[in-house]
Design an enzyme around this catalytic site. Structure first.
Site, short mmCIF file in Angstrom:
data_model
loop_
_atom_site.label_atom_id
_atom_site.label_comp_id
_atom_site.label_asym_id
_atom_site.label_seq_id
_atom_site.Cartn_x
_atom_site.Cartn_y
_atom_site.Cartn_z
N HIS A 101 34.24 34.27 35.41
CA HIS A 101 35.06 34.66 36.66
C HIS A 101 34.96 33.69 37.89
O HIS A 101 33.96 33.34 37.93
CB HIS A 101 34.75 36.19 36.85
CG HIS A 101 35.95 36.75 37.78
ND1 HIS A 101 36.06 36.74 39.15
CD2 HIS A 101 36.92 37.66 37.43
CE1 HIS A 101 37.14 37.12 39.57
NE2 HIS A 101 37.68 37.86 38.49
N ASP A 148 38.72 41.45 31.13
CA ASP A 148 39.50 41.69 29.94
C ASP A 148 38.70 41.76 28.88
O ASP A 148 39.34 42.10 27.81
CB ASP A 148 40.06 40.07 30.21
CG ASP A 148 41.29 40.35 31.40
OD1 ASP A 148 41.95 40.95 31.19
OD2 ASP A 148 41.49 39.21 32.03
#
Ligand code: COA
Length: 383
Positions: free
Chosen positions: A264, A318
């Site tokens: 991320h 996700d």
């Protein structure tokens, strides 16, 4: 306000503040996310998506009367005009549901656009209409592309239950509906990301909110933003078994291939939303039966942490959301539209913040081209 002098170009505007905001906060080193100062873990445990949307958009938790009124309005506005349904019936069945959603969100502006952004009633109705109608439009396209009529919203059902009902033609198990509602809370807002920035740039022209949401949906549709959870499911299916995990990770590392659902830009530890989603996934599997993909996912998370944890590569939001949606029987290409259903709350919050302190976005550029070039007649041009 003093204008800044032109400075160095930062690709992707990485770390360049684009706004002052009090909507959400992320601490990527500690793995913290807050909406209006409230930790995401608290909201996931105690709130509902509609209450969280109210918090994000209006800035504080609603009183019981305010929440009831908000919910009642949203229920009332869930239906979509038959002309929008007729328009959607003409969309190709093979079209992506995000393209359908972007088109139908923009079409709402044909019916409700008045561009009176200084009218608080107009703002309230636009918020309610967008929160109410976006799920109906996502579910309608899903049924229509199978050759079926869409299902009318059911006023007896709450937000998440009604969406799953319109999508699957069955009233869902209450535990599945609650877990789905929590997924919406987790995806509702996440500071300055590409689709939020897109929503803010569009807002800054003082256009109508339907255009704002349509532009944000178009931005979310790209595979670098909203689409990673679809690819997680494909990746788990490709890996096929727990035993294959170490070799898969080695192969990705050797080929410098990204492992989907990990890493991320902001979080350098496990994304707090991934932790919550993992717990939800376990509850769902207890309730609805095990999914062997989950065993592969657990092993994958362990191996990736061992090999890439030192670089700050951990599971992101996700990684587990796709497993939850798949278990609920939701088709993979609806994962991103579901993300959009949730993120409408954040986009609307940023829309309100932007128009309250508006200055139109007009960045600059660093020109790299030529000057004073001759205009060559067409017959003298060569390729
Ligand atoms: N798998 C393997 N390695 C990864 C990785 C992943 N998913 N994500 C980042 N890395 C590695 C990079 O190869 C790079 O290694 P290097 O320094 O040896 O070259 C290092 O980590 C830093 O990567 P960088 O591209 O600078 O990170 P970023 O902040 O720009 O990227 C993402 C963030 C989300 C785009 C990236 O992690 C990614 O592509 N993840 C997979 C897609 C995904 O899950 N997206 C959903 C995000 S919520």
């Amino acid at each position: 306000m003093t204008a800044m002098t032109a400075c160095e170009y930062v690709p992707g505007l990485e770390n360049v503040p684009a706004a002052e905001s009090s909507i959400s906060f992320v601490d990527g080193q500690q793995g913290r996310l807050e909406y209006r100062g409230i930790p995401i873990e608290e909201l996931a445990k105690k709130s509902t998506f509609i209450e969280t949307a109210y918090l994000l958009i209006w800035g504080q938790l609603p009183t019981s009367e305010q929440l009831t009124a908000f919910k009642t309005e949203i229920r009332y506005h869930r239906r979509i005009k038959y002309r929008i349904r007729d328009m959607m019936k003409c969309f190709p069945e093979t079209g992506h549901p995000m393209d359908s959603l972007q088109t139908s969100a923009a079409a709402l502006g044909l019916f409700y656009s008045r561009r009176t952004l200084n009218d608080s009633q107009y703002i309230f109705e636009a918020v309610v209409r967008l929160l109410a109608k976006i799920p109906t439009m996502v579910a309608a396209f899903s049924l229509m592309r199978q050759g079926n009529d869409s299902i009318q919203p059911n006023d007896d059902l709450d937000y998440a239950t009604n969406f799953l009902y319109m999508l699957t033609e069955r009233v869902p198990d209450p535990i599945a509906a609650r877990l789905f509602d929590v997924c919406l809370i987790l995806h509702a807002e996440h500071t300055m990301n590409a689709s939020t920035f897109s929503a803010m740039v569009t807002s800054s022209t003082m256009t109508d909110p339907y255009a704002v949401i349509a532009s944000a949906v178009g931005t979310l549709a790209g595979p670098l933003h909203g689409g990673a959870n679809e690819e997680v499911i494909e990746m788990l299916d490709t890996i096929g078994s727990v035993e294959n995990v170490p070799a898969y990770v080695d192969d990705c590392m050797a080929k410098k291939k990204r492992i989907m659902g990990f890493g991320h830009r902001v979080y350098k530890v496990k994304d707090p939303r991934a932790t919550i989603l993992q717990n939800l996934a376990e509850k769902l599997f207890d309730q609805m039966g095990h999914d062997s993909r989950y065993d592969i996912a657990l092993e994958l998370e362990k191996v990736v942490e061992e090999r890439l944890g030192h670089k700050g590569i951990y599971a992101n939001v996700d990684f587990y959301s796709g497993l939850v949606y798949r278990k609920m029987g939701i088709p993979t290409d609806l994962f991103t539209p579901i993300f959009a259903i949730a993120r409408v709350a954040g986009w609307l919050a940023h829309w309100r913040e932007q128009i309250n302190e508006n200055r139109i976005f007009r960045p600059t550029q660093i020109y790299q081209g030529a000057h004073n070039q001759p205009y060559i007649p067409i017959q003298e041009r060569s390729s």
